[in-house]
Write a protein that holds these residues in place. Structure first.
Motif: not given
Length: 669
Positions: A387-399
């Protein structure tokens, strides 16, 4: 006198059954009404098309059975051991030749049966009802088993908790109160501690710790989240462990409890100072938090601490001693004040350097950097039902480059320290386009360090620009850019403020074309365009084949590629607000320095009655104003658009001196 001659007593069992059997009967009737009967009412005969199938069986009657899980076992626990709270009954029962352990086990077994039997009967009836419903797949056998399992688990958890609370007091009324306090205490203390510490340590991630920790420490909210899932989670084993722990502690306490404890507020001597100083500490934190929230000054926080602790200590002593005559009890309060002052001073000193800590680059594995802290506490299970769409994991920068730029920004923020305690400083930050900055470092040692700040964005633009110009940052800034599998997107719609009819594109080829064009515009954005406060033309919603959101994006006014594509497809005028969609446009001189907040939107006419204004009828001028409509909080001029689809309420925007056309500016002099 206690005897060791009996391990089971039929007479006591019958007597206890007479005392509490009615609770089981009432509970059964309530459950049958709340679940199978409601299913029959809702899903038999002619079923209205707007009625949705319940996600779980706990949602059938607005969660009524969930509420009773925290009420019925409490009443049952109080009635089962009511005899230990009255002197006559306690003397009589404990003089019988029955072990205390036998009495305890018998009562707990009876209590479990009174709760479990109605649940099992309701589960069987619910399973049988499935065959008479006219709507298919309303629920499954697994849903019934899940409901039965969770209901039994939580009922036993609340029952053992109630019995445990009763062992520490000699009053039945306080037994119920103590039980709810026991459930609320861990989360409540955590919330108060977090709420107070945030005013001492700059950058303290208040929202992160509240969202991540407090809810999970309060059984009411945690159980609500747990039962929302149709399969058993690992949390169930935690509750099983708590049931066993509560049972053992209650048994040991009951065996050692003195008969004279009946009618006493606290029945265990060592718990009395814990009660008094616990209540005082909670009241102290509540008072400090309330006063600083109202006044925003540290001196008022101290006043709140003093008043809160005085009230808490007084109330605790009155409850404990059951009298107003507590004027000889103040030595303990003075000792508490000294201890609290020492703790507060240590926290204020920030001896561990919380406010200034920035991890070394060599310690960092990746970093989250955004304006929103919610993704750090969001959970995949919140999207399990679709019902709430798709889960998006928090984005972590790696460079390394991005990590270094983010570190430099945080170092600059900690060096400037725009303290939250100063209300004048807070107002100054807001006037300079205040913005949240959230940092979450994943360290190589497995730990995570989180900080959040409210900063004047204009002071840090150079640092933001360095970060924002990287491809990695743009992918984080626009989630659509990191959506790899765009084939699941089956339709794209444009939601336009002021227009009731939106565009919906379903042609597979056109959908993919538009996705590509939107991504291209996002990648071509400059830093100033990314952080522009101009109102966007429309909200773009990317949906899957089931009508669920995959992603959302804004059609910003800088997206020239999107504009060109829409014009090519002859959709441009339908996809945005045009001058012909505006019934009336007015421009006001903002000489009163009104802020663009909810109050202005709701009371626009009365707030602007003394402001000089003009009506704009030229379509070209209206188009210019639409192009420049700005969402900033303050401005030199107010622009009000009365859309044809909502004539009664204007949509208000701000413009600065250099943004208003000269011909309109002249008329407002």
């Amino acid at each position: 006198m206690q005897s060791k001659t009996s391990s089971f007593n039929r007479g006591m069992w019958i007597q206890s059954m007479r005392n509490v059997g009615w609770i089981g009967l009432v509970y059964l009737l309530v459950l049958l009404f709340a679940l199978p009967l409601q299913l029959i009412f809702t899903f038999t005969g002619k079923v209205e098309p707007y009625i949705e199938k319940p996600d779980t069986l706990f949602n059938v009657l607005d969660g009524l059975e969930f509420v009773f899980m925290f009420v019925v076992p409490v009443l049952l626990g109080i009635f089962l051991f009511r005899y230990i709270q009255t002197k006559i009954a306690a003397d009589y029962i404990h003089s019988l030749p029955i072990k205390r352990s036998t009495l305890f086990h018998q009562n707990m077994l009876l209590g479990a049966l009174v709760l479990v039997v109605p649940i099992l009967i309701t589960g069987v009836v619910t399973f049988a009802v499935k065959g008479v419903l006219t709507v298919e797949d309303v629920y499954t056998t697994r849903d019934v088993l899940s409901w039965v399992g969770y209901s039994i688990l939580i009922n036993l958890f609340v029952l053992t908790g109630t019995v445990l609370a009763g062992m520490f007091t000699g009053m039945s009324v306080l037994q119920g109160i103590f039980l709810y306090v026991l459930f609320l205490l861990p989360g409540g203390i955590s919330y108060l501690a977090i709420s107070n510490v945030k005013f001492y340590w700059y950058g303290y991630a208040y929202d992160y710790y509240v969202n991540k920790n407090v809810d999970s420490l309060v059984p009411f909210s945690h159980v609500a989240q747990m039962v929302a899932h149709k399969s058993f989670s690992t949390s169930a084993f935690v509750y099983i462990g708590l049931i066993v722990l509560f049972y053992i502690i209650a048994l040991i306490t009951y065996q050692k409890r003195k008969v004279e404890a009946a009618t006493q507020t606290i029945s265990v001597s060592w718990l009395k100072p814990v009660f008094v100083y616990g209540v005082t500490a909670c009241s102290l934190m509540l008072g400090g938090f309330y006063f600083i929230s109202m006044k925003g000054e540290f001196s008022w926080m101290i006043v709140g601490y003093i008043i809160g602790s005085l009230i808490g200590y007084t109330v605790a002593q009155i409850i404990l001693n059951k009298t107003w005559r507590i004027f000889t009890k103040w030595k303990g309060y003075l000792g508490f004040v000294i201890a609290a002052a020492i703790v507060g001073f240590i926290i204020h000193l920030d001896v561990f350097g919380y406010s200034t800590k920035v991890p070394a680059a060599s310690e960092i594995e990746s970093v989250y950097f955004d304006e929103d802290i919610y993704p750090l506490t969001d959970k995949p299970e919140n999207y399990a039902n679709g019902m709430n769409g798709y889960y998006e994991a928090p984005y972590y920068y790696t460079s390394k480059e991005t990590i270094q730029s983010v570190r430099q920004l945080q170092k600059q923020i900690t060096a400037s320290k725009d303290k939250k305690l100063d209300p004048d400083k807070q107002s100054e930050i807001e006037s300079r386009n205040g913005k949240m900055a959230v940092f979450a470092y994943k360290l190589k040692n497995g730990k995570q360090m989180v900080r959040e700040y409210f900063i004047p964005f204009s002071d840090y633009k150079a640092f933001y620009k360095e970060i924002a110009e990287t491809k990695e940052y743009k992918e984080n800034f626009h989630p659509l850019l990191r959506t790899k599998n765009t084939n699941k997107i089956k339709s794209v719609s444009f939601s336009v403020p002021g227009k009731s009819n939106s565009i919906n594109i379903t042609n597979p080829e056109k959908v993919q074309e538009l996705i590509h064009v939107v991504k291209q515009s996002m990648m071509n954005e400059t830093f100033d365009e990314m952080y522009s406060t101009k109102e966007s033309w429309a909200s773009i919603e990317f949906m899957d084949g089931k009508g669920q959101y995959v992603q959302t994006a804004s059609w910003d006014k800088s997206y020239s590629e999107v504009e060109a594509w829409l014009k090519k497809e002859h959709l441009y005028e339908r996809a945005r607000l045009m001058p012909k969609d505006v019934e009336k446009t007015e421009v006001f001189k903002n000489s009163s320095h009104l802020k663009n907040d909810y109050r202005l939107q709701e009371d626009f006419t009365s707030l602007t009655k003394d402001e000089k204004s003009i009506k704009v009828k030229n379509n070209q001028q209206v188009e210019t104003l639409l192009q420049r409509a700005n969402l900033r909080d303050i401005g030199d001029y107010l622009v009000a658009f009365y859309y044809k689809d909502q004539v009664d309420t204007p949509q208000v925007y701000m413009l600065n001196e250099n943004e208003l056309p000269n011909e309109l500016k002249e008329k407002l002099k």
